[in-house]
Design a protein around this motif. Structure first.
Motif, PDB file in Angstrom:
ATOM      1  N   ALA A  15     -28.939  -3.344  30.115  1.00  0.00           N
ATOM      2  CA  ALA A  15     -28.798  -2.417  29.739  1.00  0.00           C
ATOM      3  C   ALA A  15     -27.535  -2.188  28.928  1.00  0.00           C
ATOM      4  O   ALA A  15     -28.352  -1.170  27.751  1.00  0.00           O
ATOM      5  CB  ALA A  15     -28.688  -2.176  31.193  1.00  0.00           C
ATOM      6  N   ARG A  16     -26.763  -2.017  29.078  1.00  0.00           N
ATOM      7  CA  ARG A  16     -26.034  -2.029  28.081  1.00  0.00           C
ATOM      8  C   ARG A  16     -25.805  -2.149  26.399  1.00  0.00           C
ATOM      9  O   ARG A  16     -25.131  -1.948  25.985  1.00  0.00           O
ATOM     10  CB  ARG A  16     -24.240  -2.769  28.417  1.00  0.00           C
ATOM     11  N   GLY A  17     -26.591  -3.463  26.429  1.00  0.00           N
ATOM     12  CA  GLY A  17     -27.256  -4.050  24.936  1.00  0.00           C
ATOM     13  C   GLY A  17     -28.078  -2.848  24.812  1.00  0.00           C
ATOM     14  O   GLY A  17     -28.163  -2.301  23.351  1.00  0.00           O
ATOM     15  N   LEU A  18     -29.071  -2.394  25.085  1.00  0.00           N
ATOM     16  CA  LEU A  18     -29.744  -1.875  24.797  1.00  0.00           C
ATOM     17  C   LEU A  18     -29.682  -0.439  24.907  1.00  0.00           C
ATOM     18  O   LEU A  18     -29.736   0.950  23.500  1.00  0.00           O
ATOM     19  CB  LEU A  18     -31.085  -1.454  26.355  1.00  0.00           C
ATOM     20  N   ALA A  19     -28.147   0.032  25.861  1.00  0.00           N
ATOM     21  CA  ALA A  19     -28.125   1.472  25.488  1.00  0.00           C
ATOM     22  C   ALA A  19     -26.965   1.671  24.272  1.00  0.00           C
ATOM     23  O   ALA A  19     -27.023   2.403  23.230  1.00  0.00           O
ATOM     24  CB  ALA A  19     -26.871   1.301  26.398  1.00  0.00           C
ATOM     25  N   ILE A  20     -25.987   0.372  23.583  1.00  0.00           N
ATOM     26  CA  ILE A  20     -26.005   0.640  21.966  1.00  0.00           C
ATOM     27  C   ILE A  20     -26.818   0.476  21.195  1.00  0.00           C
ATOM     28  O   ILE A  20     -26.547   1.201  19.692  1.00  0.00           O
ATOM     29  CB  ILE A  20     -25.264  -1.189  21.957  1.00  0.00           C
ATOM     30  N   LEU A  21     -28.169  -0.134  21.088  1.00  0.00           N
ATOM     31  CA  LEU A  21     -29.405  -0.442  20.303  1.00  0.00           C
ATOM     32  C   LEU A  21     -29.621   0.813  20.689  1.00  0.00           C
ATOM     33  O   LEU A  21     -30.550   1.804  19.046  1.00  0.00           O
ATOM     34  CB  LEU A  21     -30.174  -1.118  20.299  1.00  0.00           C
ATOM     35  N   GLN A  22     -30.140   2.072  21.300  1.00  0.00           N
ATOM     36  CA  GLN A  22     -30.256   3.351  21.290  1.00  0.00           C
ATOM     37  C   GLN A  22     -29.688   4.249  20.518  1.00  0.00           C
ATOM     38  O   GLN A  22     -30.159   4.946  19.965  1.00  0.00           O
ATOM     39  CB  GLN A  22     -30.718   3.704  22.961  1.00  0.00           C
ATOM     40  N   VAL A  23     -28.228   4.704  21.029  1.00  0.00           N
ATOM     41  CA  VAL A  23     -27.590   5.276  20.068  1.00  0.00           C
ATOM     42  C   VAL A  23     -27.380   5.039  18.455  1.00  0.00           C
ATOM     43  O   VAL A  23     -27.233   5.962  17.555  1.00  0.00           O
ATOM     44  CB  VAL A  23     -25.889   4.789  20.571  1.00  0.00           C
ATOM     45  N   LEU A  24     -27.709   3.620  18.548  1.00  0.00           N
ATOM     46  CA  LEU A  24     -27.511   3.389  16.660  1.00  0.00           C
ATOM     47  C   LEU A  24     -28.782   4.115  16.184  1.00  0.00           C
ATOM     48  O   LEU A  24     -28.617   4.464  15.486  1.00  0.00           O
ATOM     49  CB  LEU A  24     -27.535   1.663  16.165  1.00  0.00           C
ATOM     50  N   SER A  25     -29.864   3.602  16.670  1.00  0.00           N
ATOM     51  CA  SER A  25     -31.188   4.105  16.443  1.00  0.00           C
ATOM     52  C   SER A  25     -31.522   5.525  16.321  1.00  0.00           C
ATOM     53  O   SER A  25     -31.971   6.264  15.993  1.00  0.00           O
ATOM     54  CB  SER A  25     -32.129   3.780  17.195  1.00  0.00           C
ATOM     55  N   THR A  26     -30.466   6.413  16.688  1.00  0.00           N
ATOM     56  CA  THR A  26     -30.124   7.889  17.086  1.00  0.00           C
ATOM     57  C   THR A  26     -29.181   8.618  16.361  1.00  0.00           C
ATOM     58  O   THR A  26     -29.008  10.059  16.021  1.00  0.00           O
ATOM     59  CB  THR A  26     -30.505   8.461  18.971  1.00  0.00           C
ATOM     60  N   THR A  27     -28.086   8.023  16.014  1.00  0.00           N
ATOM     61  CA  THR A  27     -26.812   8.533  15.120  1.00  0.00           C
ATOM     62  C   THR A  27     -28.024   9.370  13.552  1.00  0.00           C
ATOM     63  O   THR A  27     -28.442   8.490  12.823  1.00  0.00           O
ATOM     64  CB  THR A  27     -26.068   7.867  14.782  1.00  0.00           C
ATOM     65  N   PRO A  28     -27.249  10.147  13.392  1.00  0.00           N
ATOM     66  CA  PRO A  28     -27.608  10.834  12.177  1.00  0.00           C
ATOM     67  C   PRO A  28     -27.515   9.911  10.935  1.00  0.00           C
ATOM     68  O   PRO A  28     -28.755  10.387  10.037  1.00  0.00           O
ATOM     69  CB  PRO A  28     -26.873  12.254  11.756  1.00  0.00           C
ATOM     70  N   SER A  29     -26.207   9.119  10.763  1.00  0.00           N
ATOM     71  CA  SER A  29     -26.336   8.603   9.746  1.00  0.00           C
ATOM     72  C   SER A  29     -26.358   7.076   9.741  1.00  0.00           C
ATOM     73  O   SER A  29     -26.442   6.506   8.466  1.00  0.00           O
ATOM     74  CB  SER A  29     -24.205   8.237   9.850  1.00  0.00           C
ATOM     75  N   SER A  31     -25.320   4.731  11.928  1.00  0.00           N
ATOM     76  CA  SER A  31     -24.484   4.199  11.837  1.00  0.00           C
ATOM     77  C   SER A  31     -23.332   4.414  12.093  1.00  0.00           C
ATOM     78  O   SER A  31     -23.681   5.995  12.802  1.00  0.00           O
ATOM     79  CB  SER A  31     -23.598   3.184  10.615  1.00  0.00           C
ATOM     80  N   ALA A  32     -22.673   3.822  13.239  1.00  0.00           N
ATOM     81  CA  ALA A  32     -21.265   4.140  14.047  1.00  0.00           C
ATOM     82  C   ALA A  32     -19.663   3.005  14.307  1.00  0.00           C
ATOM     83  O   ALA A  32     -20.904   1.651  14.129  1.00  0.00           O
ATOM     84  CB  ALA A  32     -22.267   4.548  15.409  1.00  0.00           C
ATOM     85  N   ASP A  67     -17.104  -1.171   4.929  1.00  0.00           N
ATOM     86  CA  ASP A  67     -16.498  -0.249   6.460  1.00  0.00           C
ATOM     87  C   ASP A  67     -16.855  -0.948   7.691  1.00  0.00           C
ATOM     88  O   ASP A  67     -17.073  -1.892   8.328  1.00  0.00           O
ATOM     89  CB  ASP A  67     -16.720   1.108   6.346  1.00  0.00           C
ATOM     90  N   THR A  68     -15.774  -0.421   8.896  1.00  0.00           N
ATOM     91  CA  THR A  68     -15.990  -1.108  10.144  1.00  0.00           C
ATOM     92  C   THR A  68     -17.112  -0.477  11.215  1.00  0.00           C
ATOM     93  O   THR A  68     -16.731  -0.582  12.269  1.00  0.00           O
ATOM     94  CB  THR A  68     -14.748  -1.250  10.940  1.00  0.00           C
ATOM     95  N   SER A  69     -18.613   0.597   9.868  1.00  0.00           N
ATOM     96  CA  SER A  69     -19.875   0.366  11.295  1.00  0.00           C
ATOM     97  C   SER A  69     -20.458  -0.179  11.159  1.00  0.00           C
ATOM     98  O   SER A  69     -20.481  -1.661  10.773  1.00  0.00           O
ATOM     99  CB  SER A  69     -19.886   1.643  10.817  1.00  0.00           C
TER     100      SER A  69
END
Length: 272
Positions: A15-29, A31-32, A67-69
């Motif tokens: 669940a936590r891994g999927l949450a990270i993927l979800q955030v990465l898929s919705t960040t404007p740039s 990357s995060a 960078d570290t993104s």
């Protein structure tokens, strides 16, 4: 806790891994950083770092070389539409501009259109011994006063040029007067197209000691991105840089375009 519809225990790590993927898929740039992922998911930074390591090992996430993104990889395309088309360009081009650095030593940036500017998506500044900057990723470069911006503007279709000019003319920016100068625009386009590359020599006020040359990357008969080569103008002129390095720059572009055609990506949306 057991879900009422299944006898199996919920996998917290998944669940936590999927949450990270979800955030990465919705960040404007696209990357995060670890800190942003931790803040948006509510997961501790140490756990985020551990999960990212697993996602990288499985091929779903890649760490930027600049960078570290972190960003989603090609493999996520098989699961969803989470990866932006520009991410394909960035991922394919990153090894290529790394190879370019070996030939030139001067740093390069991979840029894509962002409104009436281009934005740096990947760079070799971090790895170049001749670099005078480090934090270049996500920096916006104006279209009319930088080589990377001019390479996009001068080689895109005339209709798109007019649309971009209209946007710049409406801005309150240093390049707005240039967008109203029809003679400047015509000469800029003619010179750039004739020589086969864009250039600037201290034209951008924020970086007046810097010069650069740049070329476009084409895909499906349109400019998809640009790659520049950046150097100090008191050491090299754009003409001298083109004589030494333009062949290498064009070789990189041809390799990227070949890989893009193999991938057959869908550009989808209109850029303007």
């Amino acid at each position: 806790m057991l879900n009422s519809s299944t006898p199996y225990k919920r996998s917290q790590s998944l669940a936590r891994g999927l949450a990270i993927l979800q955030v990465l898929s919705t960040t404007p740039s696209g990357s995060a950083q670890i800190s942003e992922l931790s803040q948006r998911t509510g997961i501790h930074r140490t756990t985020v770092k551990r999960l990212l390591h697993t996602l990288i090992a499985e091929g779903y996430v890649k760490q930027s070389r600049s960078d570290t993104s972190y960003r989603l990889s090609h493999l996520v395309r098989q699961l969803s539409d989470g990866v932006k088309d520009d991410d394909w360009v960035t991922e394919i081009a990153t090894p290529a501009i790394g190879d370019l650095l070996q030939h030139t030593l001067w740093p390069s940036d991979l840029c894509t259109l962002d409104g009436a500017a281009v934005v740096i998506r990947e760079t070799t500044h971090r790895f170049s011994s001749l670099s005078f900057h480090r934090g270049m990723v996500r920096r916006r470069l104006p279209l009319l006063t930088t080589a990377a911006g001019r390479a996009y503007f001068c080689f895109c279709p005339k209709q798109e040029q007019q649309q971009l000019l209209a946007i710049i003319q409406a801005e309150n920016s240093p390049q707005s007067p240039l967008a109203h100068d029809a003679l400047f625009i015509r000469q800029l386009i003619e010179k750039t197209q004739q020589q086969g590359y864009a250039s600037n020599e201290g034209d951008w006020g924020k970086e007046n000691r810097v010069a650069a040359i740049a070329v476009p990357i084409f895909y499906q008969n349109r400019v998809l991105a640009t790659i520049n080569l950046v150097f100090l103008k008191h050491i090299l002129t754009p003409e001298a840089a083109a004589t030494r390095y333009l062949t290498h720059l064009n070789d990189v572009v041809r390799e990227i375009e070949k890989q893009l055609n193999r991938c057959d990506i869908d550009l989808g949306r209109d850029r303007i």
